[in-house]
Design a protein around this motif. Sequence first.
Motif, PDB file in Angstrom:
ATOM      1  N   LEU A  34      53.844  70.725  -0.804  1.00  0.00           N
ATOM      2  CA  LEU A  34      53.411  71.669   0.227  1.00  0.00           C
ATOM      3  C   LEU A  34      51.904  71.842   0.189  1.00  0.00           C
ATOM      4  CD1 LEU A  34      56.005  74.586  -0.119  1.00  0.00           C
ATOM      5  CD2 LEU A  34      55.948  72.812   1.622  1.00  0.00           C
ATOM      6  N   THR A  35      51.295  71.919   1.357  1.00  0.00           N
ATOM      7  CA  THR A  35      49.887  72.282   1.437  1.00  0.00           C
ATOM      8  C   THR A  35      49.791  73.802   1.313  1.00  0.00           C
ATOM      9  OG1 THR A  35      49.930  72.585   3.839  1.00  0.00           O
ATOM     10  CG2 THR A  35      49.432  70.353   3.007  1.00  0.00           C
ATOM     11  N   GLN A  38      51.070  75.517   4.456  1.00  0.00           N
ATOM     12  CA  GLN A  38      52.532  75.438   4.535  1.00  0.00           C
ATOM     13  C   GLN A  38      53.165  76.468   3.594  1.00  0.00           C
ATOM     14  OE1 GLN A  38      53.050  71.305   3.540  1.00  0.00           O
ATOM     15  NE2 GLN A  38      53.166  70.671   5.679  1.00  0.00           N
ATOM     16  N   LEU A  41      52.734  79.975   5.003  1.00  0.00           N
ATOM     17  CA  LEU A  41      53.672  80.240   6.088  1.00  0.00           C
ATOM     18  C   LEU A  41      55.062  80.557   5.527  1.00  0.00           C
ATOM     19  CD1 LEU A  41      53.853  78.555   9.480  1.00  0.00           C
ATOM     20  CD2 LEU A  41      55.950  78.757   8.175  1.00  0.00           C
ATOM     21  N   ILE A  42      55.517  79.768   4.587  1.00  0.00           N
ATOM     22  CA  ILE A  42      56.831  80.023   3.982  1.00  0.00           C
ATOM     23  C   ILE A  42      56.822  81.379   3.275  1.00  0.00           C
ATOM     24  CG2 ILE A  42      58.455  79.277   2.184  1.00  0.00           C
ATOM     25  CD1 ILE A  42      57.707  76.376   2.949  1.00  0.00           C
ATOM     26  N   ILE A  70      52.119  72.962  11.620  1.00  0.00           N
ATOM     27  CA  ILE A  70      52.596  73.245  10.255  1.00  0.00           C
ATOM     28  C   ILE A  70      54.121  73.373  10.265  1.00  0.00           C
ATOM     29  CG2 ILE A  70      52.593  74.966   8.394  1.00  0.00           C
ATOM     30  CD1 ILE A  70      49.635  75.567   9.225  1.00  0.00           C
ATOM     31  N   ILE A  71      54.631  74.093  11.264  1.00  0.00           N
ATOM     32  CA  ILE A  71      56.073  74.292  11.387  1.00  0.00           C
ATOM     33  C   ILE A  71      56.784  72.957  11.610  1.00  0.00           C
ATOM     34  CG2 ILE A  71      57.890  75.332  12.813  1.00  0.00           C
ATOM     35  CD1 ILE A  71      55.852  77.682  13.243  1.00  0.00           C
ATOM     36  N   ASP A  72      56.199  72.088  12.437  1.00  0.00           N
ATOM     37  CA  ASP A  72      56.786  70.767  12.675  1.00  0.00           C
ATOM     38  C   ASP A  72      57.015  70.026  11.366  1.00  0.00           C
ATOM     39  OD1 ASP A  72      56.742  71.146  15.426  1.00  0.00           O
ATOM     40  OD2 ASP A  72      54.905  69.956  15.734  1.00  0.00           O
ATOM     41  N   ARG A  73      56.003  70.012  10.502  1.00  0.00           N
ATOM     42  CA  ARG A  73      56.110  69.296   9.233  1.00  0.00           C
ATOM     43  C   ARG A  73      57.131  69.960   8.299  1.00  0.00           C
ATOM     44  NH1 ARG A  73      51.080  68.858  11.013  1.00  0.00           N
ATOM     45  NH2 ARG A  73      50.060  70.526   9.864  1.00  0.00           N
ATOM     46  N   LEU A  74      57.149  71.289   8.297  1.00  0.00           N
ATOM     47  CA  LEU A  74      58.114  72.002   7.455  1.00  0.00           C
ATOM     48  C   LEU A  74      59.542  71.811   7.952  1.00  0.00           C
ATOM     49  CD1 LEU A  74      56.131  75.302   6.807  1.00  0.00           C
ATOM     50  CD2 LEU A  74      56.662  73.505   5.138  1.00  0.00           C
ATOM     51  N   GLU A  75      59.702  71.709   9.275  1.00  0.00           N
ATOM     52  CA  GLU A  75      61.035  71.457   9.846  1.00  0.00           C
ATOM     53  C   GLU A  75      61.562  70.089   9.433  1.00  0.00           C
ATOM     54  OE1 GLU A  75      62.515  73.403  13.955  1.00  0.00           O
ATOM     55  OE2 GLU A  75      60.723  72.169  14.155  1.00  0.00           O
ATOM     56  N   ASN A  77      61.109  68.603   6.756  1.00  0.00           N
ATOM     57  CA  ASN A  77      61.572  68.688   5.366  1.00  0.00           C
ATOM     58  C   ASN A  77      62.695  69.706   5.174  1.00  0.00           C
ATOM     59  OD1 ASN A  77      59.806  66.743   4.203  1.00  0.00           O
ATOM     60  ND2 ASN A  77      58.135  68.198   4.471  1.00  0.00           N
TER      61      ASN A  77
END
Length: 152
Positions: A34-35, A38, A41-42, A70-75, A77
């Motif tokens: 995670l950056t 990211q 945000l979590i 950011i949400i796109d990348r977290l989604e 995963n």
Amino acid sequence: MKDLDKSYEIIRSIKSVKESLKHNFHKRFKDLNLTAPQGMLIGILVRKGQMKISDLSEEMALSNSTVSGIIDRLEKNKFVERKRSEEDRRVVMVDVTESFRKEAEKRFKTVEDSLSTVLKLATPEEEEKVLIGLDILDKLLNRVKDDNNSEE
């Protein structure tokens, strides 16, 4: 010259604190790749529950498009998911996935606990001074930002 010295010391202190916090965070989340944004945000979602992208953007002081990326990348995963609001289908909410929630809560608790351990080393007066100082600095920086925005 003295103002420059104080400015330098403030910047140096902020950088040092930021690096310490980043190291602490990285140590607990490095296996997830995670950056910092990211993780931030979590962390916000774990603490506050599901939110609209615009509210997350405001909380993180980032643009909607940046937060959406950011949400796109977290989604991808499977860490977060977007959900349509039941009350208003136009509104999209973001939340930590059920499969990741317990793990995220556990990891963020360890980060918070380590900061609490550090703060326990401070006297109540020192702790209050830190909070007051950070609050004052935040207000001053926001005042300058607001003044700059009103000139545009």
